[in-house]
Design a protein around this motif. Structure first.
Motif, short mmCIF file in Angstrom:
data_model
loop_
_atom_site.label_atom_id
_atom_site.label_comp_id
_atom_site.label_asym_id
_atom_site.label_seq_id
_atom_site.Cartn_x
_atom_site.Cartn_y
_atom_site.Cartn_z
N LEU A 197 12.24 -5.03 -7.94
CA LEU A 197 13.33 -5.09 -7.06
C LEU A 197 14.29 -6.13 -7.35
N GLY A 198 13.82 -7.15 -8.26
CA GLY A 198 14.97 -7.92 -8.80
C GLY A 198 14.83 -9.45 -7.99
N PHE A 199 13.75 -9.86 -7.25
CA PHE A 199 14.01 -10.99 -6.54
C PHE A 199 13.25 -12.04 -7.25
N ARG A 200 13.86 -13.38 -7.45
CA ARG A 200 13.13 -14.19 -8.52
C ARG A 200 11.82 -14.78 -7.61
N ASP A 201 11.72 -14.95 -6.24
CA ASP A 201 11.03 -15.25 -5.34
C ASP A 201 10.04 -14.27 -4.85
N VAL A 202 8.98 -13.92 -5.20
CA VAL A 202 7.97 -13.11 -4.91
C VAL A 202 6.68 -13.69 -4.49
N TYR A 203 6.32 -13.18 -3.28
CA TYR A 203 4.84 -13.74 -2.82
C TYR A 203 4.10 -12.60 -2.40
N MET A 204 2.89 -12.64 -2.85
CA MET A 204 1.93 -11.41 -2.22
C MET A 204 1.09 -12.14 -1.13
N VAL A 205 1.02 -11.42 -0.03
CA VAL A 205 0.28 -12.05 1.02
C VAL A 205 -0.52 -10.93 1.69
N SER A 206 -1.50 -11.73 2.73
CA SER A 206 -1.88 -10.56 3.59
C SER A 206 -1.76 -11.22 4.99
N SER A 265 0.66 -4.06 -7.16
CA SER A 265 2.06 -4.17 -6.43
C SER A 265 3.00 -4.94 -7.45
N GLU A 266 2.62 -5.26 -8.88
CA GLU A 266 3.48 -5.81 -9.77
C GLU A 266 4.80 -5.19 -9.76
N ASN A 267 4.87 -3.82 -9.41
CA ASN A 267 6.03 -3.08 -9.71
C ASN A 267 7.12 -3.40 -8.63
N PHE A 268 6.58 -3.99 -7.75
CA PHE A 268 7.50 -4.49 -6.77
C PHE A 268 8.42 -5.58 -7.20
N ARG A 269 7.90 -6.27 -8.32
CA ARG A 269 8.85 -7.13 -9.02
C ARG A 269 10.11 -6.59 -9.67
N PRO A 295 19.55 -16.94 0.18
CA PRO A 295 17.98 -16.60 -0.32
C PRO A 295 17.18 -15.62 0.23
N VAL A 296 16.72 -14.89 -0.53
CA VAL A 296 15.93 -13.89 -0.05
C VAL A 296 14.69 -13.97 -0.79
N PHE A 297 13.43 -14.19 0.01
CA PHE A 297 11.98 -14.07 -0.74
C PHE A 297 11.53 -12.69 -0.50
N LEU A 298 10.93 -12.16 -1.44
CA LEU A 298 10.29 -10.76 -1.47
C LEU A 298 8.83 -11.12 -1.08
N VAL A 299 8.49 -10.66 0.08
CA VAL A 299 7.12 -10.87 0.49
C VAL A 299 6.22 -9.44 0.55
N VAL A 300 5.56 -9.47 -0.68
CA VAL A 300 4.55 -8.11 -0.75
C VAL A 300 3.42 -8.34 0.24
N ASN A 301 3.40 -7.42 1.38
CA ASN A 301 2.24 -7.61 2.39
C ASN A 301 1.25 -6.68 1.94
N LYS A 302 0.20 -6.84 2.85
CA LYS A 302 -1.05 -6.16 2.86
C LYS A 302 -1.85 -6.11 1.44
N ARG A 360 0.73 -1.44 0.06
CA ARG A 360 0.06 0.16 0.09
C ARG A 360 0.81 1.21 0.10
N THR A 361 2.06 1.21 -0.08
CA THR A 361 3.17 2.35 -0.30
C THR A 361 3.71 2.08 -1.55
N GLU A 362 4.33 3.39 -2.09
CA GLU A 362 4.82 3.38 -3.31
C GLU A 362 6.37 2.71 -3.16
N LEU A 363 6.69 2.06 -4.26
CA LEU A 363 8.19 1.77 -3.94
C LEU A 363 9.09 2.70 -4.13
#
Ligand code: GDP
Ligand code: MG
Length: 163
Positions: free
Chosen positions: A136-145, A130-134, A113-120, A93-96
């Motif tokens: 950031l260059g991480f291969r493993d991206v999880y969108m969660v609440s 939130s697609e723009n958070f990709r 290994p670092v997983f990007l966790v896009v929260n909220k 919910r915030t700008e990158l």
């Protein structure tokens, strides 16, 4: 020993809420205001009969916002030293913006290994935004609440698969 997973990220992105969700506990303090003083908290997570240790690197965050960036980096470096895998939490919910971009660079250089966790992420609209958070260059991206539990099972599957 038991693998250690560290939760890192700037204040107020939902690190403690994620910690509580993953450990089913209320041990980590969740605050509405960035800058609350918090302790590093360890917990255990069991998933399909396997166990990891989890650390919420919320740390002791000074009230002075000027001090926060250095504290976040200190926590990230400690996590890179100690942990087997890192969960880098950002707020959908915030700008990158620069704090996350700079922290991402530091974490990628760490060779863990670092997983990007896009929260909220609670709605399709927020997921799309939130697609723009990709970037950031991480291969493993999880969108969660973390608050509502969406995406948490997939995240746990991914974490345990990697360890
Ligand atoms: P931390 O500073 O990174 O540990 O963040 P907290 O876990 O303390 O959460 C900061 C704020 O974000 C609190 O008001 C939480 O209720 C809120 N929050 C955390 N996770 C979520 C989520 O998945 N969805 C929404 N909408 N709010 C969340
Ligand atoms: Mg916290």
């Amino acid at each position: 020993g038991i693998p250690l997973v560290a939760i890192v990220g700037r204040p107020n992105v939902g690190k403690s809420t994620l910690f509580n969700r993953l450990t089913h506990s209320r041990r980590s303090i969740v605050g509405d205001e960035p800058g609350i003083t918090r302790d590093r908290i360890y917990g255990e997570v069991e998933w399909n009969g396997r166990v990891i240790r989890l650390v919420d690197t919320g740390g002791i965050i000074p009230d002075d916002p000027e001090l926060i960036p250095s504290e976040i980096y200190r926590q990230a470096r400690t996590a890179l030293d100690e942990a087997d895998l890192l969960l880098f939490v950002v707020d959908a919910r915030t700008e990158l913006a620069s704090p996350d971009i700079d922290l991402a660079r530091t974490l990628i250089r760490g060779r863990k290994p670092v997983f990007l966790v896009v929260n909220k992420v609670e709605t399709a609209a927020i997921a799309a935004a939130s697609e723009n958070f990709r970037q950031l260059g991480f291969r493993d991206v999880y969108m969660v609440s973390s608050e509502h539990g969406q995406g948490i099972g997939d995240l746990l599957d991914g974490v345990f698969e990697r360890l």
